[in-house]
Design a protein around this motif. Structure first.
Motif, PDB file in Angstrom:
ATOM      1  N   UNK A  12       0.831  -1.212   0.000  1.00 22.20           N
ATOM      2  CA  UNK A  12       0.000   0.000   0.000  1.00 22.20           C
ATOM      3  C   UNK A  12       0.865   1.260   0.000  1.00 22.20           C
ATOM      4  N   UNK A  13       2.046   1.146  -0.574  1.00 22.55           N
ATOM      5  CA  UNK A  13       2.955   2.289  -0.647  1.00 22.55           C
ATOM      6  C   UNK A  13       3.892   2.092  -1.837  1.00 22.55           C
ATOM      7  N   UNK A  14       4.530   3.155  -2.256  1.00 27.64           N
ATOM      8  CA  UNK A  14       5.552   3.064  -3.302  1.00 27.64           C
ATOM      9  C   UNK A  14       6.749   2.277  -2.775  1.00 27.64           C
ATOM     10  N   UNK A  15       7.480   1.656  -3.697  1.00 26.37           N
ATOM     11  CA  UNK A  15       8.707   0.938  -3.336  1.00 26.37           C
ATOM     12  C   UNK A  15       9.832   1.496  -4.189  1.00 26.37           C
ATOM     13  N   UNK A  16      10.743   2.198  -3.537  1.00 24.03           N
ATOM     14  CA  UNK A  16      11.889   2.796  -4.208  1.00 24.03           C
ATOM     15  C   UNK A  16      13.164   2.288  -3.550  1.00 24.03           C
ATOM     16  N   UNK A  17      14.089   1.847  -4.351  1.00 21.83           N
ATOM     17  CA  UNK A  17      15.400   1.410  -3.861  1.00 21.83           C
ATOM     18  C   UNK A  17      16.469   1.991  -4.772  1.00 21.83           C
ATOM     19  N   UNK A  60      16.238   4.298 -13.211  1.00 18.84           N
ATOM     20  CA  UNK A  60      16.950   5.527 -13.564  1.00 18.84           C
ATOM     21  C   UNK A  60      18.365   5.489 -12.993  1.00 18.84           C
ATOM     22  N   UNK A  61      19.192   6.392 -13.488  1.00 19.61           N
ATOM     23  CA  UNK A  61      20.574   6.529 -13.035  1.00 19.61           C
ATOM     24  C   UNK A  61      20.731   7.932 -12.443  1.00 19.61           C
ATOM     25  N   UNK A  62      20.368   8.131 -11.170  1.00 17.00           N
ATOM     26  CA  UNK A  62      20.354   9.473 -10.593  1.00 17.00           C
ATOM     27  C   UNK A  62      21.728  10.111 -10.417  1.00 17.00           C
ATOM     28  N   UNK A  63      22.770   9.285 -10.298  1.00 21.44           N
ATOM     29  CA  UNK A  63      24.137   9.810 -10.210  1.00 21.44           C
ATOM     30  C   UNK A  63      25.101   8.725 -10.638  1.00 21.44           C
ATOM     31  N   UNK A  64      26.348   9.083 -10.852  1.00 24.35           N
ATOM     32  CA  UNK A  64      27.352   8.133 -11.314  1.00 24.35           C
ATOM     33  C   UNK A  64      27.407   6.926 -10.383  1.00 24.35           C
ATOM     34  N   UNK A  65      27.289   5.741 -10.978  1.00 17.62           N
ATOM     35  CA  UNK A  65      27.409   4.511 -10.219  1.00 17.62           C
ATOM     36  C   UNK A  65      26.163   4.087  -9.460  1.00 17.62           C
ATOM     37  N   UNK A  66      25.074   4.816  -9.598  1.00 19.84           N
ATOM     38  CA  UNK A  66      23.859   4.513  -8.844  1.00 19.84           C
ATOM     39  C   UNK A  66      22.703   4.278  -9.796  1.00 19.84           C
ATOM     40  N   UNK A  67      21.942   3.213  -9.542  1.00 21.28           N
ATOM     41  CA  UNK A  67      20.690   3.011 -10.257  1.00 21.28           C
ATOM     42  C   UNK A  67      19.567   2.884  -9.243  1.00 21.28           C
ATOM     43  N   UNK A  68      18.377   3.239  -9.688  1.00 19.66           N
ATOM     44  CA  UNK A  68      17.238   3.301  -8.780  1.00 19.66           C
ATOM     45  C   UNK A  68      15.976   2.827  -9.482  1.00 19.66           C
ATOM     46  N   UNK A  69      15.167   2.039  -8.777  1.00 26.27           N
ATOM     47  CA  UNK A  69      13.851   1.683  -9.305  1.00 26.27           C
ATOM     48  C   UNK A  69      12.789   2.285  -8.415  1.00 26.27           C
ATOM     49  N   UNK A  70      11.624   2.509  -9.006  1.00 30.58           N
ATOM     50  CA  UNK A  70      10.534   3.144  -8.288  1.00 30.58           C
ATOM     51  C   UNK A  70       9.213   2.561  -8.785  1.00 30.58           C
TER      52      UNK A  70
END
Length: 113
Positions: A12-17, A60-70
Motif C-alpha cells: 500500500x505504498x511506493x517501493x523505491x530502492x 533511472x541513473x540518478x548519479x554516477x554509479x547509482x541506479x534506482x527503481x521506483x
C-alpha cells in the motif's frame, strides 16, 4: 553479486530502492551510464509480477554509479502479502552480469485512508 534479502515493502505504498556500485579497489563509483539494467520480481509460481528497466525509464541513473527503481503504490497494490524473488542484471554490449539474486517480503499495508 549480492544474494540475500531486501528490506520488506508494503503493498500500500511506493517501493523505491537505490543501489550504488563501487569499485572495491579504488572506492570510486562505477560508471554505468552506457549500461542496460533490468529487474524482475517473481511470485512463488515463478511468474513475473513486476518488471523494471532502463529501456523504459522505470530504472533511472540518478548519479554516477547509482541506479534506482521506483514502483508506484498502484503497482504495489497488485501484490499479495508474501515472499517474492528478485533479480537484477546489468549488461553492456554482449556482456551480462547478474548483480542481485534475492528475496523480498511484501507486507500487507495497514493504513487504508
Amino acid at each position: 553479486m549480492y544474494t540475500g534479502y531486501l528490506a520488506p515493502a508494503s503493498n500500500r505504498a511506493s517501493w523505491t530502492e537505490a543501489v550504488q556500485l563501487v569499485d572495491n579497489e579504488s572506492g570510486d563509483n562505477i560508471e554505468i551510464s552506457g549500461c542496460r539494467i533490468t529487474l524482475t520480481v517473481r511470485n512463488e509460481n515463478r511468474n513475473p509480477v513486476l518488471t523494471a528497466s532502463t529501456d523504459d525509464g522505470t530504472i533511472t541513473l540518478p548519479q554516477t554509479g547509482t541506479f534506482q527503481w521506483d514502483f508506484s503504490e498502484t503497482q504495489m497494490s497488485g501484490l499479495c502479502p508474501g515472499a517474492y524473488s528478485v533479480g537484477v542484471r546489468i549488461s553492456q554490449d554482449d556482456r551480462v552480469v547478474q548483480l542481485l539474486i534475492g528475496n523480498i517480503n511484501i507486507m500487507e499495508g495497514i493504513d487504508t485512508q
